[in-house]
Write an enzyme that holds these catalytic residues in place. Structure first.
Site, PDB file in Angstrom:
ATOM      1  N   GLN A 240       0.775  -1.248  -0.053  1.00  0.00           N
ATOM      2  CA  GLN A 240      -0.031   0.133  -0.069  1.00  0.00           C
ATOM      3  C   GLN A 240       0.868   1.148   0.141  1.00  0.00           C
ATOM      4  OE1 GLN A 240      -3.115   1.550   0.603  1.00  0.00           O
ATOM      5  NE2 GLN A 240      -2.133   3.534   1.312  1.00  0.00           N
TER       6      GLN A 240
ATOM      7  N   ARG B  88       0.592   5.859  -0.724  1.00  0.00           N
ATOM      8  CA  ARG B  88       0.012   7.054  -1.219  1.00  0.00           C
ATOM      9  C   ARG B  88       1.229   7.990  -1.669  1.00  0.00           C
ATOM     10  NH1 ARG B  88      -0.313   8.190   4.652  1.00  0.00           N
ATOM     11  NH2 ARG B  88       0.547  10.474   4.954  1.00  0.00           N
ATOM     12  N   ASN B  89       2.319   7.324  -2.021  1.00  0.00           N
ATOM     13  CA  ASN B  89       3.551   8.427  -2.334  1.00  0.00           C
ATOM     14  C   ASN B  89       4.189   7.622  -3.618  1.00  0.00           C
ATOM     15  OD1 ASN B  89       3.259  10.276  -0.159  1.00  0.00           O
ATOM     16  ND2 ASN B  89       3.937   8.507   1.222  1.00  0.00           N
TER      17      ASN B  89
ATOM     18  N   GLY C 166       5.433  -0.790   7.164  1.00  0.00           N
ATOM     19  CA  GLY C 166       6.465  -0.034   7.508  1.00  0.00           C
ATOM     20  C   GLY C 166       6.416   0.714   8.740  1.00  0.00           C
ATOM     21  N   ARG C 167       7.220   1.716   8.851  1.00  0.00           N
ATOM     22  CA  ARG C 167       6.964   2.635  10.115  1.00  0.00           C
ATOM     23  C   ARG C 167       6.057   3.419   9.711  1.00  0.00           C
ATOM     24  NH1 ARG C 167      12.320   4.167  12.531  1.00  0.00           N
ATOM     25  NH2 ARG C 167      11.658   6.332  12.381  1.00  0.00           N
ATOM     26  N   ASP C 168       5.211   3.850  10.887  1.00  0.00           N
ATOM     27  CA  ASP C 168       4.003   4.732  11.058  1.00  0.00           C
ATOM     28  C   ASP C 168       3.143   4.658   9.817  1.00  0.00           C
ATOM     29  OD1 ASP C 168       2.684   7.055  12.062  1.00  0.00           O
ATOM     30  OD2 ASP C 168       3.874   8.536  10.692  1.00  0.00           O
ATOM     31  N   HIS C 169       2.584   3.198   9.610  1.00  0.00           N
ATOM     32  CA  HIS C 169       1.807   3.047   8.529  1.00  0.00           C
ATOM     33  C   HIS C 169       0.260   3.901   8.507  1.00  0.00           C
ATOM     34  CE1 HIS C 169       0.388   0.222   5.455  1.00  0.00           C
ATOM     35  NE2 HIS C 169      -0.703   0.500   5.863  1.00  0.00           N
ATOM     36  N   ALA C 170       0.092   4.427   7.584  1.00  0.00           N
ATOM     37  CA  ALA C 170      -1.163   5.538   7.416  1.00  0.00           C
ATOM     38  C   ALA C 170      -1.299   6.442   8.424  1.00  0.00           C
ATOM     39  CB  ALA C 170      -2.292   4.331   7.300  1.00  0.00           C
TER      40      ALA C 170
END
Lengths: 366, 366
Positions: free
Chosen positions: A168, A170-171, A262-266
């Site tokens: 997933q 958004r970048n 990953g880190r800090d997902h969403a």
């Protein structure tokens, strides 16, 4: 029959509901499900589900729809796409929902802001919409790639993949995330690059620009028979841990067996702990999620390793690591300068430079 | 009490049995277990186990030990290390065992050769040996690192790792295998670099040379708190698929949760299909193995990717790949020349160059 005109966010949810991407949900949640989701992230049936997916109604919409036996559902483009059966209009404790969903009630949080704006009146009911209704099709250029769970499952089956890891994003995908996807791909059969192309906050890079980046990256750096680009047209809620659960459930429905976290997902801003999403997924467990989360740390190019790595796999001083802040990257791109190849592939950098220039020109002209 | 002088291979098995590394085995296998292992890779109890671990007896040993109520076990160094209780001497169908274990009866296969040499008389019984007996300790320089399952489990616990991927090797670790270990490490807590340092065939690189390579590689290229070097003093059987099952069971007993399985695991020559070991492990399944196998393809440095990759993650022409044959590497090292850094770390290449030179000099002087 009274009608509800859905805004783009609610329509995105409707489409994914009709496609089966939100199973076990088969409609907009009712009052009992809403209460269970807020209180313990579960539907009234006990099934895990993290978001109270139900359109918010204005006072006038509520008055208009009250008592209807059935409601016609209208897409933002004006097409009638189906109906909502056995509708239930109810009122919720918005503050409780916000705190449970986002872990904060700060109105500056983009997900909180949307929920606050919607207000307390909600509409539940069974979605009766043909998954193949043409109004659900993705618009160009996104329709170049599979969008529905059925289309993605069919593409997976055609490739003969037994195990599939979904990513997933958004970048745009820079080297760090390319590394995660390839590390995750190595021990499974296939990779589903599954960008969210629904509604995002205004300062995220537009989905059509990102699409060109994804296409160029897959074309240049992934084997055709091992990587599949597909669209995930959900809105972004920025709910961190709960959205990680949501993304796991969606990607299970799309046919993936593994999901990269990953880190800090969403996450957004500093609202969530770096590993809060990973911790929640560990607590829920792969069995109940129906998909195996694959956890990652921050990654980077290390000159001493001569490769991409993370704090887990690289023992060298951070001075050896190629690090660029988001601000620095935006400055470079705005100046038409290439970030180092250790940070982003040149093809991707060029697309982002072009998009930045075009956006500035049209911004200047408006 | 009659005594059995164990040869180095049988003593290696005895040590691992006493340490609990071969659980569910608690001794040398008896006739009923032997039959089950040959027929269906299972003990008489139904538990999965792939090798009929039981010393072969010569005719004279058989005559000497026949009827004994208990047998004293003597290490190759001459120390009495414990006893074999309720011994059972039996005769096996060597040809059936060889075919089941190695999938071939070619006497040129190193595992077949050892079994043929042992002959049909076997000794089963319960191993009564104190796991802490000093004769079981590893000899220098191998005693610098944990050897027993208890020591490795304790080291894992001290590091707080919940998930640990183990890597079995009988070779120096070049970049390709470093890549596999790091890819496998990224999503888990820790890496157990677990070289086999028991008996290998004559043309494998000696364990003490490999030990220096492992130490240098971990020192230079892995974080201290994420990688643990430990010794696996088992003999190598080169049994391919069955040895992969064996290695999974051992590493589960050592406390690992995941186990790396590349191409032609534990193979030799062309006796096994490239993916025969992976296929067998998939068939058995992680639940019964008690450990999750992590499967990999052939990996290499790709100049177009600018990184290590595999056929799964790299779409580029093989002309972009850095490939060196085993023969070419041996030639370079013998000539004192460094292989490319994309193939092996310079520190490792230097150690192998030094060892090749020393071996040639002592060979010349003898």
């Amino acid at each position: 029959m009274p009608a509800l005109h859905l805004d783009p966010r609610d329509f995105s949810d409707l489409r994914l509901l009709a496609w089966g991407a939100y199973e076990p949900l088969s409609g907009f949640v009712r009052a009992d499900d809403h209460a269970g989701i807020v209180a313990e992230m579960r539907l009234a049936s006990g099934a895990l589900f993290p978001f109270a997916v139900a359109p918010a109604l204005s006072d006038s919409q509520r008055d208009e729809l009250r008592g209807a036996a059935e409601i016609e559902l209208i897409a933002p483009g004006g097409e009638a796409v189906g109906t909502l059966a056995e509708p239930e209009i109810y009122t919720v404790d918005v503050d409780a929902e916000i705190r449970a969903t986002f872990g904060t009630d700060d109105p500056a949080h983009p997900g909180v802001a949307v929920t606050l704006q919607g207000g307390p009146h909600r509409l539940g009911g069974k979605v009766v919409v043909d998954a193949a209704h043409p109004a659900l099709l993705l618009a160009p250029p996104f329709d170049r790639h599979p969008g529905s769970p059925a289309a993605v499952r069919s593409a997976i089956e055609a490739r003969g993949w037994r195990t599939v890891v979904a990513f997933q994003t958004r970048n745009p995908i820079h080297r760090a995330h390319e590394y995660l996807t390839k590390v995750a791909l190595e021990p499974v059969d296939g990779l589903l690059v599954h960008p969210l192309v629904g509604e995002t906050k205004g300062d995220d890079i537009p989905a059509d620009v990102r699409l060109r980046c994804y296409e160029a990256l897959l074309e240049g750096y992934y084997p055709d028979d091992r990587a599949l680009l597909a669209m995930f047209p959900a809105p972004m809620r920025y709910a961190g841990p709960r959205e990680a659960v949501f993304h796991c459930i969606n990607r299970r429905n799309y046919g993936a067996t593994h999901f990269i976290v990953g880190r800090d997902h969403a996450g957004v801003g500093d609202y969530y702990g770096t590993y809060a999403a990973q911790d929640l997924l560990r607590e829920v467990g792969a069995d109940e999620l129906g998909i195996t989360p694959v956890f990652f740390e921050h990654s980077f190019f290390c000159k001493a390793c001569g490769s991409m790595a993370s704090a887990k796999t690289c023992p060298h001083d951070t001075g050896e690591h190629v690090h660029l802040s988001g601000t620095k990257v935006r400055e470079l791109l705005a100046a038409g300068e290439m970030p180092p190849v250790e940070f982003t592939r040149p093809e991707i950098a060029q697309l982002l430079i072009d998009a930045t220039r075009d956006a500035n020109q049209s911004g200047g002209a408006s």
